[in-house]
Design an enzyme around this catalytic site. Structure first.
Site, mmCIF file in Angstrom:
data_model
loop_
_atom_site.group_PDB
_atom_site.id
_atom_site.type_symbol
_atom_site.label_atom_id
_atom_site.label_comp_id
_atom_site.label_asym_id
_atom_site.label_seq_id
_atom_site.Cartn_x
_atom_site.Cartn_y
_atom_site.Cartn_z
ATOM 1 N N ASP A 18 0.661 -1.232 0.004
ATOM 2 C CA ASP A 18 0.027 -0.009 0.031
ATOM 3 C C ASP A 18 0.974 1.089 -0.278
ATOM 4 O OD1 ASP A 18 -2.503 1.386 0.209
ATOM 5 O OD2 ASP A 18 -1.868 1.716 2.254
ATOM 6 N N THR A 48 -3.084 5.030 -4.165
ATOM 7 C CA THR A 48 -2.115 5.917 -3.419
ATOM 8 C C THR A 48 -0.864 5.769 -4.080
ATOM 9 O OG1 THR A 48 -2.007 4.268 -1.790
ATOM 10 C CG2 THR A 48 -3.220 6.043 -1.119
ATOM 11 N N THR A 49 -0.542 4.548 -4.622
ATOM 12 C CA THR A 49 0.849 4.278 -5.168
ATOM 13 C C THR A 49 0.673 5.357 -6.662
ATOM 14 O OG1 THR A 49 0.799 2.306 -4.276
ATOM 15 C CG2 THR A 49 2.340 2.824 -5.999
ATOM 16 N N ASP A 101 -8.848 -0.639 1.921
ATOM 17 C CA ASP A 101 -8.705 -0.115 0.598
ATOM 18 C C ASP A 101 -9.980 -0.506 -0.221
ATOM 19 O OD1 ASP A 101 -6.422 1.198 0.905
ATOM 20 O OD2 ASP A 101 -5.214 0.253 -0.581
#
Lengths: 546, 526
Positions: B57, B90-91, B394
């Site tokens: 994550d 988020t990446t 997530d």
């Protein structure tokens, strides 16, 4: 006998030339530090705190005052510049960079003049004449639209847009200009910025920021209480809701049985119950406390159908008191003396992942909250500063309704007026040689050099605006000078297209108050620095090691 | 020299600062680039105190990185904001920001003014959003299959992707049961409580329509562990010897006085217990108290004798959730212990977690249950359990994004490829610096399909060019099928994601890049 002989050996004295030199260097260095932030194409600075490397708190800003406040300066003249930027920030809120840069430029000009052996006092008197002329020019160019509400609103929007365009909010300036103007117009001229609350919530984009009616408190309701209160009567308090303890350390009771302890406990509970009953006796349905509300009193409130909000921060309750028209109470014996806050609706709104409490339809309808959203905390902090600047300028404009054109136009106009005065003065002195000589005892010629230098310093501001935009400043300022000479008094720099343009057409407007303040305080500060001939640094105070 | 055009004059200091900022931010982006996509790798992070964390994550990795450089910190913040806004991607957002920054460094080298780049990027981002919306499909939250597809896509890049078929339905059901699908515009994820228990495998994770407390019932005095038709009370007062807020001493002068005190204490506690019993309560939850003992052996003994099951040490922060779930009101004083404050459920039972040593208390068949739900999460070791928790979070966020904006878009790098194509076409309609920057923006977006292919061990050049080709032919949902290593229609592969994830990725990244661009100096202050 020189001063060194009579003062402490650790004190330092800089005299005459060297003192003046150190002032100039200091002040000009400060001005150069912030001049790249000037204008819509100005750059930002990162302020990195060196004292706490681990937390390494960083600030990203474009605001002159914020930068100058943070920079540690030693040079006395530099400190004066920092001070005037702060004063500008406090009185007008915007133009902090301009005032610093103008002051620095004036001193740069003074440096040349002094090199030509012109006495500082002569320069000062020349500048005073120049300020007077510039002021008149500025006043005559100012427009007042306060009689026409819609035109005035347009003015406000334009000012907000101009202020914001030099900030980070540039990309969303229309959105934020609208937001700021709406917020300020709600104040109805009271100018009390306390009524506008800014809440920062990371996440979302800047354009998701919005203006909420009423007051928003970053807290939550007590457990098991309704999430919505209509026609709220609010008691705002700052009182301990655990127990009223005796404030003497080590006070204790001695008893000889368990039941007595139980009785004391019950008595304490009873005291709290009475307190809660008194609070409820105010006829309220919402109780906001600055301190914690413990489980027991909370339950009493819940049972009585009163919603309670605990641990509202100090700032929060003061504003809440202001917007709802209530008072902050800490004793509850006389309900008739306490004025309660009122609002039409209290409800919960969700912003990002958090729930906030909104008080809407407040007694004083001027209250509102701006909820800022953005990609990071740095962005939000800077957005808050920018918005604050815009709000300050707008409230000032609501008070002093005159506006002037922006984009370097006013500086050029003032410089032009000074130039015209110079031409007249030279022509006059040519014809009335004798009269001048007797009146101003021979220094008129030299003072005129100082007047001319003031005009040059003023023209430096548009030069930096153009430089920061990456344009050919010499060419643009020359074009601008010609335009003003021809009488096009509203011509300024269009920094988005890199040409000169009519500022009224583009809607680039600034507050008259702010411009005037920049002019006057920069002149005053530079005069003050110029008049210095000795710098005496007091001996550092010694720490006694006893 | 022309006075037209947004050129920047040589300011070597500003130039240097900007470059070092860009390099620092890119370094952060490159660190997590390899964890993008279903074939992305995980990172093992050893924390300062020696704890080990394995995750995929982006937000978690970045929050653990202790970066010093100011712009690197901004990127960390950026991924946090994406976490708040959309929860997933988020990446991706950091990778996009990094790619945009390298595009910037080239544009800056050409002498284009930073604010001009920032403005053009802003325009491009707005256009990109239009493109994204145009290729999105509206989704009905009740269309379970589509929502499941989105969740599966999200989970496919996680460590726990093998368990996606268990976790995905849980995530969907959890969110849908705490909202009203017809009207909701947002989801409060605190309504979904995740209880982690070691032991078993992730496949044993279950959704409990009720409440699970992560602690066993008290058995010290033969307490009960199963109650049917439970009447539950949550108390915030203490069932122990009285204690005042003032300091107190009990002065004992002789042995009989001591005896009396003990007797009185028994009587006092028994009295409280009787009052509790009188209200019909048979399950008692006791809030943790730091000031004094919330219970003692004596009170547990009495409560056990009165057939009341006791669970202690409830955290104050959990009180709100429990009271909403069980539809009860916390009781702060024994005198207000009234039956209407109790919650009721069909069964309150202490169960030992299969394969684990710990026990939990489950409440099921709750009458008037609040809109909350509990997920009992299992895992073979702590690392897996924690990662499963993050992945489930997530997944929940993906469903939340769909609630916020009810559109789905194809995954597998397809939206980015489509944006790149459309923006390149659009940039041709512009002139000057804008056109140049818009084109660079479009190319920068291709980093996503490129990285996806690279991480999957495919040949990124041939894959990306083929993808471009397919999009050019009008196949706007073509994306990279990572498993087979070919370009296929993503809708048919059921690789879909919420529109919100993509739009917020692009808008937030652009905002952050704009801010980094505008910095020309780094000043040390106190």
């Amino acid at each position: 006998m020189s001063a060194e002989a009579v003062i402490s050996s650790e004190a330092e004295v800089h005299k005459g030339e060297s003192a003046r030199m150190s002032s100039f260097i200091g002040a000009i260095a400060i001005a150069d530090l912030v001049k790249t932030t000037l204008g819509p194409k100005g750059m930002d600075k990162i302020l990195q705190s060196v004292s706490d490397r681990n937390n390494s708190t960083i600030t990203i800003t474009n605001d002159g005052a914020t930068i100058l406040k943070a920079v540690p300066v030693e040079n006395p003249a530099a400190k004066v510049l920092v001070e005037i930027a702060k004063t500008q920030d406090d009185t007008v809120g915007d133009g902090t960079t301009s005032v610093t840069v103008l002051c620095g430029e004036l001193l740069r000009e003074a440096e040349y003049l002094i090199a030509q052996h012109i006495h500082p006092m002569t320069i000062v008197s020349g500048w005073r004449q120049a300020v007077k002329i510039a002021r008149q020019a500025l006043e005559s160019a100012a427009l007042d639209n306060s009689s026409d509400p819609s035109a005035f609103e347009d003015d406000l929007l334009n000012i907000a847009r101009t202020t914001l365009s030099s900030k980070l909010l540039n990309v969303e300036k229309d959105h934020f200009a609208r937001l700021a103007v709406d917020a300020v117009l709600r104040l109805k001229g009271s100018g009390n910025l306390d009524y506008i609350q800014v809440i920062k919530k990371p996440g979302g984009s800047l354009s998701d920021s919005f203006l909420a009616d009423g007051f928003v408190l970053n807290k939550s309701f007590g457990i098991g209480q309704p999430r919505r209160v209509v026609n709220a009567k609010i008691l705002i308090a700052n009182t301990p809701m655990d127990t009223d303890k005796i404030k003497i350390y080590g006070s204790r009771v001695r008893v000889d049985s368990m039941m007595k302890i139980a009785e004391i406990e019950e008595a304490e509970k009873q005291k709290m119950r009475n307190k809660c009953q008194r609070i409820i006796g105010h006829g309220i349905n919402c109780f906001v406390n600055r301190q914690l509300i413990y489980n027991f009193p909370e339950q009493i409130f819940t049972d009585a159908g009163v919603v309670s909000i605990e641990h509202a921060d100090f700032d929060g309750i003061e504003r809440l008191a202001a917007v709802t028209g209530g008072e902050i109470a800490s004793t509850f014996e006389h309900p008739e003396l306490v004025s309660l806050g009122e609002c039409a609706l209290i409800d919960e709104i969700m912003v990002g992942e958090d729930k906030l409490i909104r008080f809407s339809g407040c007694k004083s309808g001027s209250a509102c909250s701006v909820i800022l959203r953005g990609a990071s905390n740095h962005l939000l902090d800077e957005a808050e500063r920018s918005l604050h600047d815009a709000l300050c300028v707008l409230t000032e404009t609501v008070k002093e309704t005159r506006v002037v054109a922006g984009g370097g136009c006013m500086e050029m106009l003032m410089a032009q007026a000074i130039d015209e005065y110079l031409t007249n003065a030279v022509a006059m002195s040519a014809s009335e040689d004798l009269a001048i000589e007797t009146k101003s005892s021979g220094s008129a010629g030299k003072a005129l050099l100082a007047v001319a230098s003031f005009a040059r310093a003023l023209r430096k501001l548009p030069t930096y605006l153009a430089d920061n935009g990456g344009y050919d400043s010499t060419e643009l300022v020359a074009q601008l000078k010609v335009a003003h000479n021809k009488g096009f008094k509203t011509m300024g720099l269009d920094l988005f297209n890199g040409c000169i343009a009519d500022m009224t057409g583009l809607g680039v407007k600034e507050s008259y108050q702010s411009k005037l303040h920049v002019l006057v305080s920069a002149a005053e500060a530079s005069e003050m620095i110029l008049r210095v001939d000795d710098i005496i640094k007091a001996a550092p105070r010694r720490r006694d090691h006893e | 020299m022309s006075n037209k055009g947004d050129r920047q004059k040589g300011d070597s200091k500003g130039q240097d600062v900007r470059m070092s900022n860009i390099i620092a931010a890119k370094a952060v982006a490159d660190t997590i680039r390899t964890s993008l996509g279903p074939r992305g790798m995980d990172k093992m992070i050893q924390k300062g105190e020696g704890d080990v964390l394995i995750t995929n994550d982006g937000a978690t990795i970045l929050s653990q990185l202790q970066v010093f450089h100011p712009t690197a910190q901004m990127l960390v913040q950026l991924s946090k904001s994406q976490d708040i806004e959309a929860g997933d991607g988020t990446t991706g957002i950091c990778v996009i920001a990094g790619s945009l920054l390298s595009a910037c460094s080239e544009l800056l080298n050409k002498g284009i003014h930073p604010t001009a780049i920032a403005e053009a990027f802003k325009l491009s981002a707005a256009k990109a959003e239009e493109v994204l919306v145009s290729c999105a499909k509206p989704v009905d939250l009740l269309d379970r299959a589509s929502v499941l597809d989105a969740v599966n896509t999200c989970l496919s890049s996680k460590v726990v992707h093998n368990n996606a078929d268990v976790l995905a339905p849980i995530a969907v059901d959890a969110v849908l049961s705490v909202i009203d699908p017809a009207t909701a515009t947002n989801v409060d994820l605190t309504d979904v409580k995740i209880v982690k228990q070691l032991g078993g495998t992730v496949d044993d994770t279950e959704l409990v329509r009720g409440l699970v407390l992560e602690r066993p019932a008290k058995h010290s005095a033969g307490g009960l562990s199963k109650i049917e038709n439970a009447k539950i009370a949550l108390i915030q007062f203490c069932v122990s010897a009285p204690k005042t807020d003032m300091e107190n001493n009990v002065v004992v002068t002789d042995y009989t006085a001591m005896d009396r005190i003990l007797r009185e204490e028994r009587k006092y506690i028994l009295n409280i217990c009787k009052k509790i019993k009188k209200s019909g309560c048979n399950v008692l939850l006791i809030q943790k108290s730091i000031l004094r003992d919330a219970y003692n052996d004596l009170s547990l003994h009495f409560l056990a004798k009165l057939d009341i099951m006791v669970v202690t040490d409830i955290e104050r922060t959990d009180v709100e959730f429990i009271s909403r779930t069980l539809h009860l009101q916390p009781i702060a004083h024994v005198d207000s212990f009234t039956p209407e404050k109790l919650g009721s459920c069909a069964l309150a039972e202490e169960v030992s977690v299969a394969g684990g040593s710990s026990k939990v208390v489950k409440f099921t068949g709750i009458v008037n249950m609040g809109k909350t739900i509990t997920v009992l999460m299992r895992g073979t070791n702590k690392l897996v359990l924690d990662e499963a928790d993050r992945s489930l979070h997530d997944a929940l966020c993906v469903v939340r994004s769909l609630v916020k904006k009810r559109y789905l878009i194809a995954g597998g790098g397809s939206p980015e490829a489509e944006c790149a194509l459309k923006l390149t076409q659009w940039s041709k309609t512009l002139t000057g610096v804008k056109s140049y920057c818009a084109r660079a923006f479009a190319e920068a977006l291709e980093i996503i399909p490129y990285t996806l292919a690279e991480n999957a061990g495919l040949n990124p050049i041939s894959i990306v060019t083929e993808l471009r080709n397919r999009h050019n032919a009008g196949d706007f949902s073509a994306g990279i099928n990572v498993r087979q290593g070919v370009i296929t229609d993503m809708w048919k592969e059921h690789v879909v994601q919420p529109l919100l994830v993509n739009t917020s990725e692009i808008s937030l990244a652009t905002e952050c890049v704009g801010m980094i661009l505008k910095i020309d100096d780094l000043i040390a202050v106190r």
